[in-house]
Enzyme design. Structure first.
Site, PDB file in Angstrom:
ATOM      1  N   ASP A 110     -11.316  -5.039 -17.625  1.00 25.98           N
ATOM      2  CA  ASP A 110     -11.571  -6.051 -18.660  1.00 25.98           C
ATOM      3  C   ASP A 110     -10.262  -6.531 -19.278  1.00 25.98           C
ATOM      4  OD1 ASP A 110     -12.451  -7.622 -20.745  1.00 25.98           O
ATOM      5  OD2 ASP A 110     -13.450  -5.986 -21.834  1.00 25.98           O
ATOM      6  N   HIS A 128       0.812  -1.216   0.000  1.00 28.47           N
ATOM      7  CA  HIS A 128       0.000   0.000   0.000  1.00 28.47           C
ATOM      8  C   HIS A 128       0.847   1.268   0.000  1.00 28.47           C
ATOM      9  CE1 HIS A 128      -3.462   2.477   0.282  1.00 28.47           C
ATOM     10  NE2 HIS A 128      -4.231   1.677   0.981  1.00 28.47           N
TER      11      HIS A 128
END
Length: 448
Positions: free
Chosen positions: A388, A170
Site C-alpha cells: 500500500d 534477481h
C-alpha cells in the site's frame, strides 16, 4: 513528454507517453563500498531481471497526490537503507559477482496512458496488454553488470489509477527479500522515516565452505559446458503463448477430491502444482520413457539453526527436483504426483543449502535442468497485493509475465480476486500454441 507509443492487445488499444528515464539516487549520501554476493545469489540461473507489476485503482482520498512523485520520493528514501540497490554489479575472478555501492541510483520512468482500468476488462492478470510499454526496457538495462539493479516505471491512467511496473536483478534478492524491500518502499510512501524491518546483508552466511563438500543429491542442476555461453537464449515470447488460470475454492476442492485419504493433509500448493505438472506433461506429449522433473522453490530461511537473521534479503531458496518418467506421471493415480511434490519439499535443510553453495563453487557454474522440467514458486505469502503506497491494496500485484529469465517452464502461484469477488490464486504459464490448447483441455478434465 519525450516520446509516444501506441500498442494493442486483442481489442484494447492505448497510447503511453513517457518521459526520459532518470536515475533516482538515495535521499542522503550512503556508504561507498564493495559487497560480495553470496554463492547462492550469483549462481548462473539467477542472472536475469524479473519483471513485476502493481496495479492500483483511483482513491478519492489521494486525489491531490501524484503517484509518480510519491513513489519516486519514497524510492529515494528506501535506497538510503537498501543502498546496494543504488549501486552496480561487477564481476571478479571466477565470475564472482559483487556490488559496487556507488550510489548512482535506480532507473525511473514517468509515464501517462490514455486508458482506464475498466478498459482492461475483468481479468487484470498476465498477459498484460502492451506490457513492454508499461515497463520500457531502457537500452542496456537488461545486462547483469554495470547497469541499474532496479528499473521502475509509474504510468498514470486516465481514470486516476496507476500502474507501477518494475524489474529487479534477481541476484540481489529473492521473493521474500523483494517483499521486504517493497514493504519499506510503501512505508516510506505513507510517511515513515525508517523501515519496520531493518535490512540485513550478511551474505557470508551462504558462502561456500572451506573446503567445499557436496553432501546432497542435486537433481535440479546441470553443469554448463566450458564452450557454452550460459546467458545466450532465444526469447520464448517469439514461439510460445502465455495464459493465466484461476483456481478458486471450488476448483481446489475438485482437485482435493482426487487424492486418497492419506494425502488429504497435503497443501493447496501441492495439489495445484501436481495438477499443473501432470496436465503440462500430457500437453507436451513427452515420450513415456523420458525423465521429467518438477522443481519446487522452497524458502530456506527457517531451515537454518539459528534461522537466517530477520531482515536478510538475499536469495535464500532452493528448488529440489522430484524426478519420474512421463509415463509413470500420466498413468499413476493423481496422488502419485502429489506425494512426489510433498516429499521433495522436505529435502531442503541447512545442509542442503550449504551443499548447493559448495556445488556452485566446487565444480563451476551450474544452471537448472531445463529439458522436460517444470518449476513452481509460491508467492501467496509475499504480500504483493497488500503493498500500500497510500492507494490501498493493488488490484493485482505480482509477476508480470511468468517464466524466469531464460527458463520459461516456471509458473508462480499468485493471490488473486476474480470478477465475482472469489479469493483464489492465479498461475501464468508459457506453452507452445498447440500444447496450450491441449493443456487447457487437460486442466478442464482435472478440475471440472
Amino acid at each position: 513528454m519525450a516520446s509516444s507509443f501506441s500498442s494493442s492487445s486483442s481489442s484494447l488499444k492505448f497510447t503511453v507517453r513517457r518521459c526520459e528515464p532518470q536515475l533516482v539516487r538515495p535521499a542522503i549520501p550512503t556508504p561507498h563500498e564493495v559487497k560480495l554476493l553470496s554463492d547462492i545469489d550469483d549462481q548462473e540461473g539467477l542472472r536475469f531481471h524479473l519483471p513485476m507489476i502493481q496495479i492500483y485503482r483511483k482513491q478519492t482520498s489521494m486525489a491531490k497526490k501524484d503517484p509518480v512523485r510519491v513513489i519516486r520520493q519514497a524510492l529515494s528514501q528506501t535506497l538510503v537503507f537498501y543502498y546496494p540497490f543504488a549501486g552496480r554489479l561487477r564481476e571478479g575472478p571466477r565470475r564472482k559477482l559483487m556490488v559496487d555501492c556507488t550510489g548512482e541510483g535506480a532507473m525511473f520512468i514517468e509515464a501517462d496512458a490514455d486508458v482506464t482500468l475498466d478498459q482492461f476488462g475483468d481479468s487484470l492478470l498476465p498477459p498484460f496488454p502492451c506490457f513492454h510499454q508499461l515497463l520500457y526496457h531502457v537500452p542496456g538495462s537488461q545486462q547483469i553488470t554495470d547497469t541499474p539493479l532496479l528499473l521502475v516505471q509509474v504510468t498514470r491512467l486516465s481514470c486516476g489509477g496507476f500502474i507501477l511496473a518494475f524489474s529487479f536483478n534477481h541476484t540481489m534478492c529473492d521473493g521474500d527479500g523483494l517483499s521486504q524491500f517493497m514493504n519499506t518502499w510503501a512505508e516510506m510512501a505513507r510517511g515513515a522515516t525508517k523501515p519496520s524491518i531493518a535490512p540485513v546483508w550478511r551474505r557470508e552466511l551462504l558462502m561456500t565452505r572451506d573446503p567445499p563438500r557436496i553432501t546432497c543429491n542435486h537433481r535440479e542442476y546441470m553443469q554448463i559446458p566450458h564452450n557454452m555461453t550460459p546467458t545466450t537464449f532465444i526469447p520464448y515470447e517469439n514461439h510460445m503463448v502465455l495464459r493465466s488460470f484461476f483456481f478458486g475454492p471450488s476448483r481446489v476442492a475438485a482437485i482435493r477430491g482426487l487424492v486418497p485419504p492419506h494425502l488429504q493433509h497435503c497443501s493447496t500448493f501441492d495439489l495445484i502444482t501436481a495438477c499443473f505438472w501432470r496436465c503440462r506433461t500430457k500437453a507436451l506429449q513427452i515420450e513415456a520413457e523420458e525423465e521429467v522433473r518438477m522443481m519446487v522453490i522452497v524458502n530456506a530461511r527457517a531451515k537454518f539453526n539459528p534461522p537466517l537473521p530477520v531482515g536478510y534479503y538475499g536469495n535464500a531458496f532452493a528448488y529440489p527436483a522430484a524426478v519420474t518418467t512421463a509415463g509413470k506421471l500420466r498413468e499413476n493415480p493423481f496422488g502419485y504426483a502429489v506425494n512426489l511434490i510433498n516429499k521433495v519439499k522436505g529435502e531442503v535443510t541447512e545442509e542442503y543449502m550449504h551443499s548447493v553453495a559448495d556445488l556452485m563453487v566446487n565444480k563451476g557454474q551450474y544452471i537448472p535442468v531445463t529439458e522436460r522440467s517444470f518449476m513452481v514458486s509460491d508467492l501467496r505469502y509475499f504480500g504483493s497485493r497488500e503493498t500500500d503506497f497510500g492507494w490501498g491494496d493493488a488490484a493485482y500485484g505480482g509477476v508480470a509475465k511468468g517464466g524466469l529469465g531464460p527458463f520459461p517452464a516456471v509458473t508462480f502461484v499468485v493471490p488473486f480476486k476474480n470478477a465475482k469477488g472469489e479469493e483464489g490464486v492465479v498461475l501464468p504459464i508459457w506453452l507452445p500454441p498447440e500444447a496450450m490448447n491441449r493443456f487447457t483441455k487437460e486442466l478442464g478434465t482435472c478440475v471440472l
